[in-house]
Motif scaffolding. Structure first.
Motif, mmCIF file in Angstrom:
data_model
loop_
_atom_site.group_PDB
_atom_site.id
_atom_site.type_symbol
_atom_site.label_atom_id
_atom_site.label_comp_id
_atom_site.label_asym_id
_atom_site.label_seq_id
_atom_site.Cartn_x
_atom_site.Cartn_y
_atom_site.Cartn_z
ATOM 1 N N LYS A 109 -1.374 6.270 61.776
ATOM 2 C CA LYS A 109 -2.714 6.382 61.178
ATOM 3 C C LYS A 109 -2.620 6.712 59.698
ATOM 4 O O LYS A 109 -3.300 6.102 58.866
ATOM 5 C CB LYS A 109 -3.532 7.477 61.881
ATOM 6 C CG LYS A 109 -4.043 7.114 63.237
ATOM 7 C CD LYS A 109 -4.799 8.311 63.819
ATOM 8 C CE LYS A 109 -5.068 8.149 65.291
ATOM 9 N NZ LYS A 109 -5.684 9.351 65.881
ATOM 10 N N THR B 86 7.675 12.597 68.577
ATOM 11 C CA THR B 86 6.698 12.888 69.624
ATOM 12 C C THR B 86 5.601 11.839 69.574
ATOM 13 O O THR B 86 5.404 11.189 68.541
ATOM 14 C CB THR B 86 6.048 14.286 69.454
ATOM 15 O OG1 THR B 86 5.228 14.276 68.277
ATOM 16 C CG2 THR B 86 7.096 15.396 69.372
ATOM 17 N N ILE B 87 4.898 11.708 70.665
ATOM 18 C CA ILE B 87 3.797 10.745 70.738
ATOM 19 C C ILE B 87 2.745 11.068 69.687
ATOM 20 O O ILE B 87 2.275 10.176 68.962
ATOM 21 C CB ILE B 87 3.192 10.736 72.164
ATOM 22 C CG1 ILE B 87 4.227 10.233 73.159
ATOM 23 C CG2 ILE B 87 1.920 9.906 72.226
ATOM 24 C CD1 ILE B 87 3.904 10.523 74.614
ATOM 25 N N ASP B 88 2.372 12.342 69.582
ATOM 26 C CA ASP B 88 1.358 12.741 68.599
ATOM 27 C C ASP B 88 1.817 12.486 67.177
ATOM 28 O O ASP B 88 1.049 11.981 66.352
ATOM 29 C CB ASP B 88 0.989 14.217 68.774
ATOM 30 C CG ASP B 88 0.166 14.464 70.028
ATOM 31 O OD1 ASP B 88 -0.496 13.523 70.516
ATOM 32 O OD2 ASP B 88 0.189 15.610 70.526
ATOM 33 N N ASN B 89 3.071 12.843 66.853
ATOM 34 C CA ASN B 89 3.570 12.612 65.499
ATOM 35 C C ASN B 89 3.592 11.123 65.155
ATOM 36 O O ASN B 89 3.262 10.732 64.035
ATOM 37 C CB ASN B 89 4.972 13.201 65.331
ATOM 38 C CG ASN B 89 4.959 14.696 65.125
ATOM 39 O OD1 ASN B 89 3.914 15.297 64.879
ATOM 40 N ND2 ASN B 89 6.113 15.314 65.240
ATOM 41 N N LYS C 122 -3.359 6.569 71.582
ATOM 42 C CA LYS C 122 -4.017 7.539 70.717
ATOM 43 C C LYS C 122 -4.598 6.872 69.465
ATOM 44 O O LYS C 122 -5.191 7.541 68.633
ATOM 45 C CB LYS C 122 -3.037 8.637 70.333
ATOM 46 C CG LYS C 122 -2.605 9.465 71.534
ATOM 47 C CD LYS C 122 -1.786 10.648 71.100
ATOM 48 C CE LYS C 122 -1.508 11.542 72.279
ATOM 49 N NZ LYS C 122 -2.572 12.476 72.558
ATOM 50 N N GLU D 287 3.117 4.785 74.259
ATOM 51 C CA GLU D 287 2.128 5.816 74.577
ATOM 52 C C GLU D 287 1.314 6.214 73.345
ATOM 53 O O GLU D 287 0.129 6.537 73.465
ATOM 54 C CB GLU D 287 2.817 7.028 75.207
ATOM 55 C CG GLU D 287 3.343 6.694 76.609
ATOM 56 C CD GLU D 287 3.832 7.916 77.347
ATOM 57 O OE1 GLU D 287 3.011 8.832 77.542
ATOM 58 O OE2 GLU D 287 5.017 7.930 77.722
ATOM 59 N N ALA D 288 1.917 6.163 72.173
ATOM 60 C CA ALA D 288 1.190 6.474 70.932
ATOM 61 C C ALA D 288 0.060 5.469 70.702
ATOM 62 O O ALA D 288 -0.973 5.819 70.121
ATOM 63 C CB ALA D 288 2.145 6.488 69.742
ATOM 64 N N SER E 208 1.687 8.655 66.477
ATOM 65 C CA SER E 208 0.328 8.126 66.296
ATOM 66 C C SER E 208 -0.271 8.622 64.980
ATOM 67 O O SER E 208 -0.906 7.854 64.259
ATOM 68 C CB SER E 208 -0.566 8.472 67.484
ATOM 69 O OG SER E 208 -0.722 9.862 67.611
ATOM 70 N N GLU E 209 -0.041 9.888 64.638
ATOM 71 C CA GLU E 209 -0.556 10.428 63.370
ATOM 72 C C GLU E 209 0.124 9.772 62.175
ATOM 73 O O GLU E 209 -0.525 9.473 61.170
ATOM 74 C CB GLU E 209 -0.397 11.948 63.315
ATOM 75 C CG GLU E 209 -1.350 12.689 64.232
ATOM 76 C CD GLU E 209 -2.819 12.343 63.981
ATOM 77 O OE1 GLU E 209 -3.253 12.330 62.810
ATOM 78 O OE2 GLU E 209 -3.530 12.060 64.963
#
Length: 163
Positions: free
Chosen positions: A125, A116-119, A13, A9-10, A121-122
């Motif tokens: 990056k 988490t997905i956001d963590n 993003k 899922e990441a 992906s960040e």
């Protein structure tokens, strides 16, 4: 517990320049991961080797990667960290169990605060935007040497000589 679903899922993003290789034998049904991949906007950038990975293929897969992502939700440790040291591959890991501390203390990659997905992906990056790749590589070489069989046997010999 390995967090593969979050990593898939990441990918959504990130942008189309990112590729994900998923390799290894699934101990349960892989269907939920296949469904997530199929729904991903970058499904063509996700390559799956859902099979037992023989020794001769491990080095090929590691050499095809720029970073090993360890998206674990929970773990005490992972043999993949030792493999990453051996293959001199930097890591992005979640801060669970000994994973986060192993990567952080050895300075061989980046650690995200939580799974988490956001963590994830960040963190991915941030890894690619970082100018720390030479530092990670240098530290990977040091860890590889520190954990070598030669050092291990020297430590045992030293221990026995003190008995």
């Amino acid at each position: 517990y390995k967090g593969l679903d979050m990593l898939i899922e990441a990918m959504g993003k990130l942008d189309e320049s990112y590729q994900l290789i998923i390799a290894g034998e699934s101990y349960g049904s892989f269907q939920k991961y296949s469904d997530l991949i199929e729904k991903s906007s970058y499904k063509e950038n996700i390559i799956v080797f859902e099979q037992y990975i023989p020794d001769d293929m491990v080095s090929i897969l590691f050499s095809a990667a720029d970073v090993l992502v360890l998206p674990y939700r929970s773990a005490t440790q992972s043999g993949f960290v030792a493999l990453a040291y051996q293959m001199e591959l930097p890591m992005v890991a979640t801060n669970v169990g000994a994973l986060g501390s192993a990567v952080e203390e050895s300075r061989t990659g980046l650690v995200v605060d939580s799974a988490t997905i956001d963590n994830l992906s960040e963190g991915i990056k941030k890894f690619f935007e970082s100018d720390r790749l030479p530092e990670f590589k240098e530290n990977l070489i040091k860890e590889k040497k520190r954990l070598s069989w030669n050092n291990f046997t020297r430590s045992i010999e030293s221990f026995f000589s003190k008995l």
